[in-house]
Design a protein around this motif. Structure first.
Motif, mmCIF file in Angstrom:
data_model
loop_
_atom_site.group_PDB
_atom_site.id
_atom_site.type_symbol
_atom_site.label_atom_id
_atom_site.label_comp_id
_atom_site.label_asym_id
_atom_site.label_seq_id
_atom_site.Cartn_x
_atom_site.Cartn_y
_atom_site.Cartn_z
ATOM 1 N N GLN A 64 -23.325 -46.295 23.283
ATOM 2 C CA GLN A 64 -22.956 -46.453 21.875
ATOM 3 C C GLN A 64 -21.436 -46.510 21.689
ATOM 4 O O GLN A 64 -20.941 -47.276 20.863
ATOM 5 C CB GLN A 64 -23.548 -45.331 21.035
ATOM 6 N N ASN A 65 -20.712 -45.713 22.474
ATOM 7 C CA ASN A 65 -19.248 -45.745 22.370
ATOM 8 C C ASN A 65 -18.706 -47.125 22.714
ATOM 9 O O ASN A 65 -17.797 -47.632 22.053
ATOM 10 C CB ASN A 65 -18.624 -44.693 23.299
ATOM 11 N N GLN A 66 -19.294 -47.756 23.763
ATOM 12 C CA GLN A 66 -18.837 -49.096 24.153
ATOM 13 C C GLN A 66 -19.225 -50.135 23.108
ATOM 14 O O GLN A 66 -18.428 -51.008 22.760
ATOM 15 C CB GLN A 66 -19.419 -49.471 25.518
ATOM 16 N N LEU A 67 -20.455 -50.047 22.583
ATOM 17 C CA LEU A 67 -20.891 -51.001 21.552
ATOM 18 C C LEU A 67 -20.053 -50.853 20.281
ATOM 19 O O LEU A 67 -19.714 -51.843 19.627
ATOM 20 C CB LEU A 67 -22.378 -50.790 21.234
ATOM 21 N N PHE A 68 -19.702 -49.614 19.958
ATOM 22 C CA PHE A 68 -18.891 -49.334 18.767
ATOM 23 C C PHE A 68 -17.472 -49.882 18.951
ATOM 24 O O PHE A 68 -16.909 -50.519 18.051
ATOM 25 C CB PHE A 68 -18.853 -47.823 18.505
ATOM 26 N N ALA A 69 -16.916 -49.659 20.146
ATOM 27 C CA ALA A 69 -15.556 -50.146 20.433
ATOM 28 C C ALA A 69 -15.491 -51.672 20.361
ATOM 29 O O ALA A 69 -14.472 -52.238 19.962
ATOM 30 C CB ALA A 69 -15.108 -49.647 21.807
ATOM 31 N N LEU A 70 -16.595 -52.318 20.746
ATOM 32 C CA LEU A 70 -16.653 -53.789 20.712
ATOM 33 C C LEU A 70 -17.050 -54.327 19.329
ATOM 34 O O LEU A 70 -17.190 -55.532 19.149
ATOM 35 C CB LEU A 70 -17.665 -54.290 21.752
ATOM 36 N N LYS A 71 -17.274 -53.409 18.370
ATOM 37 C CA LYS A 71 -17.678 -53.761 16.996
ATOM 38 C C LYS A 71 -19.047 -54.450 16.967
ATOM 39 O O LYS A 71 -19.345 -55.229 16.058
ATOM 40 C CB LYS A 71 -16.617 -54.643 16.314
ATOM 41 N N ILE A 72 -19.870 -54.156 17.985
ATOM 42 C CA ILE A 72 -21.245 -54.666 17.995
ATOM 43 C C ILE A 72 -22.106 -53.814 17.070
ATOM 44 O O ILE A 72 -23.031 -54.300 16.432
ATOM 45 C CB ILE A 72 -21.795 -54.677 19.440
ATOM 46 N N ILE A 73 -21.797 -52.498 17.017
ATOM 47 C CA ILE A 73 -22.431 -51.618 16.025
ATOM 48 C C ILE A 73 -21.330 -51.023 15.149
ATOM 49 O O ILE A 73 -20.189 -50.865 15.599
ATOM 50 C CB ILE A 73 -23.275 -50.482 16.678
ATOM 51 N N ASP A 74 -21.670 -50.717 13.884
ATOM 52 C CA ASP A 74 -20.648 -50.142 13.005
ATOM 53 C C ASP A 74 -20.870 -48.654 12.764
ATOM 54 O O ASP A 74 -20.104 -48.004 12.073
ATOM 55 C CB ASP A 74 -20.561 -50.912 11.675
ATOM 56 N N LYS A 75 -21.962 -48.116 13.356
ATOM 57 C CA LYS A 75 -22.195 -46.668 13.304
ATOM 58 C C LYS A 75 -23.018 -46.265 14.528
ATOM 59 O O LYS A 75 -23.705 -47.095 15.119
ATOM 60 C CB LYS A 75 -22.934 -46.263 12.023
ATOM 61 N N LYS A 76 -22.916 -44.990 14.894
ATOM 62 C CA LYS A 76 -23.653 -44.496 16.059
ATOM 63 C C LYS A 76 -24.806 -43.627 15.581
ATOM 64 O O LYS A 76 -24.634 -42.774 14.700
ATOM 65 C CB LYS A 76 -22.732 -43.690 16.967
ATOM 66 N N GLY A 77 -25.980 -43.861 16.169
ATOM 67 C CA GLY A 77 -27.144 -43.050 15.827
ATOM 68 C C GLY A 77 -27.190 -41.769 16.650
ATOM 69 O O GLY A 77 -26.541 -41.669 17.693
ATOM 70 N N THR A 78 -27.960 -40.816 16.190
ATOM 71 C CA THR A 78 -28.141 -39.573 16.949
ATOM 72 C C THR A 78 -29.197 -39.790 18.036
ATOM 73 O O THR A 78 -29.963 -40.762 17.994
ATOM 74 C CB THR A 78 -28.606 -38.432 16.041
ATOM 75 N N PHE A 79 -29.237 -38.869 18.977
ATOM 76 C CA PHE A 79 -30.249 -38.930 20.059
ATOM 77 C C PHE A 79 -31.652 -38.971 19.453
ATOM 78 O O PHE A 79 -32.484 -39.790 19.849
ATOM 79 C CB PHE A 79 -30.079 -37.710 20.975
ATOM 80 N N ALA A 80 -31.895 -38.128 18.442
ATOM 81 C CA ALA A 80 -33.231 -38.033 17.830
ATOM 82 C C ALA A 80 -33.608 -39.313 17.076
ATOM 83 O O ALA A 80 -34.787 -39.639 16.961
ATOM 84 C CB ALA A 80 -33.300 -36.835 16.886
ATOM 85 N N GLU A 81 -32.617 -40.033 16.566
ATOM 86 C CA GLU A 81 -32.889 -41.277 15.833
ATOM 87 C C GLU A 81 -33.263 -42.430 16.756
ATOM 88 O O GLU A 81 -33.972 -43.348 16.359
ATOM 89 C CB GLU A 81 -31.658 -41.682 15.006
ATOM 90 N N ILE A 82 -32.806 -42.353 17.993
ATOM 91 C CA ILE A 82 -32.966 -43.490 18.913
ATOM 92 C C ILE A 82 -34.001 -43.216 20.021
ATOM 93 O O ILE A 82 -34.717 -44.113 20.439
ATOM 94 C CB ILE A 82 -31.597 -43.856 19.533
ATOM 95 N N ILE A 83 -34.094 -41.955 20.444
ATOM 96 C CA ILE A 83 -34.900 -41.591 21.616
ATOM 97 C C ILE A 83 -36.091 -40.731 21.216
ATOM 98 O O ILE A 83 -35.972 -39.852 20.357
ATOM 99 C CB ILE A 83 -34.035 -40.788 22.630
ATOM 100 N N LYS A 84 -37.227 -40.993 21.838
ATOM 101 C CA LYS A 84 -38.406 -40.131 21.685
ATOM 102 C C LYS A 84 -38.967 -39.864 23.082
ATOM 103 O O LYS A 84 -39.416 -40.785 23.764
ATOM 104 C CB LYS A 84 -39.467 -40.833 20.808
ATOM 105 N N THR A 85 -38.912 -38.622 23.502
ATOM 106 C CA THR A 85 -39.461 -38.276 24.814
ATOM 107 C C THR A 85 -40.939 -37.951 24.658
ATOM 108 O O THR A 85 -41.329 -37.145 23.816
ATOM 109 C CB THR A 85 -38.699 -37.077 25.405
ATOM 110 N N ILE A 86 -41.748 -38.620 25.450
ATOM 111 C CA ILE A 86 -43.211 -38.464 25.361
ATOM 112 C C ILE A 86 -43.641 -37.275 26.245
ATOM 113 O O ILE A 86 -43.243 -37.187 27.390
ATOM 114 C CB ILE A 86 -43.932 -39.741 25.864
#
Length: 283
Positions: free
Chosen positions: A261-283
């Protein structure tokens, strides 16, 4: 029988899924896993997850993280391929461009917006010290569309997985100028949240079955020949690809998610970073 829809690119990475389906491994535990090939890649699969056209996608890590941050109601449940994807940077065989520096400020053929072919163009530009704001894109949908676009001069270069494009180099259609590996694990398994809530045990069973297969995939007798025949790739190219490819049975760590996310944010590919819980679900 539980009916689950799954989508992925028609590429060598996904043979483990096809072997499990052909061997009735999902069917044997009451799961009808319906596979759809998506040659358009990650951008299309993000749309399919949003529309409910697929329940699961085997998808590029950077693409699905970007789309979940943009509201895609899905979660990453596991890394699928741990090793980087090696993107070849290709031009038409008769192109005047000879070196990577020749491609600065030139038009990139991409499968669609939000696709890996677009996102990796940003990564490559940043690696070269180019101004990423000068990137220009031409949507070509598929690799066949890219061939046509480069031939007609509607775009100048195209980034795609280097082994799948190798036959086009061998035929004298494309010329490869350079490689650009992803700085993160390349494929993850993403599942719609609705399915995760309704069928958590089914998803857990699916992961268990595919993980057993990927763990020993390279040890399958004559797997190089099987891959070569199925995907029309030279055996020596498949052997090289197998030597650098590692499947995974693990979840994406918070450290790796933050790094991506830090790299995507630095490249302006994303304009905000999500939390672990928003993006990941461990089964």
């Amino acid at each position: 029988m539980k009916h689950i829809k799954i989508a992925g690119v028609p590429e060598h990475f996904n043979l483990p899924w096809h072997l499990c389906i052909e061997n009735s491994e999902f069917e044997n535990v009451g799961i009808d896993l319906q596979w759809t090939d998506v040659p358009e890649g990650t951008g299309k699969m993000c749309q399919m997850l949003r529309n409910g056209e697929t329940d699961i996608a085997i998808i590029l890590t950077e693409g699905i993280i970007k789309d979940i941050n943009a509201g895609n109601p899905s979660k990453i449940v596991q890394i699928y391929v741990e090793s980087p994807l090696i993107w070849g940077i290709h031009v038409d065989e008769k192109s005047k461009y000879k070196t990577l520096s020749d491609l600065e400020n030139k038009k990139v053929a991409i499968s669609r917006f939000g696709s890996g072919s677009q996102l990796m163009a940003y990564v490559n530009s940043n690696n070269q010290g180019w101004n990423t704001e000068n990137l220009k894109f031409e949507i070509v949908n598929t690799i066949d569309g890219a061939v046509e676009s480069l031939l007609k001069g509607e775009s100048d270069y195209f980034m795609w997985e280097k082994f799948m494009t190798k036959p086009l180099i061998d035929k004298g259609v494309f010329r490869k100028i350079a490689d650009c590996p992803t700085p993160w694990p390349c494929f993850v398994i993403a599942v719609r949240e609705e399915i995760l809530k309704k069928h958590p045990n089914t998803i857990a069973q699916i992961l268990e079955i595919i993980n057993i297969t990927t763990q020993d995939f390279k040890e399958i007798p004559s797997i190089d020949r099987t891959l070569s025949e199925k995907y029309k790739l030279k055996i020596e190219d498949i052997q090289e690809w197998l030597s650098i490819t590692e499947w995974s049975q693990s979840q994406l760590s918070i450290e790796m998610l933050n790094k991506i996310q830090n790299q995507l944010f630095a490249l302006k590919i994303i304009d905000k970073k999500g939390t672990f819980a928003e993006i990941i679900k461990t089964i």
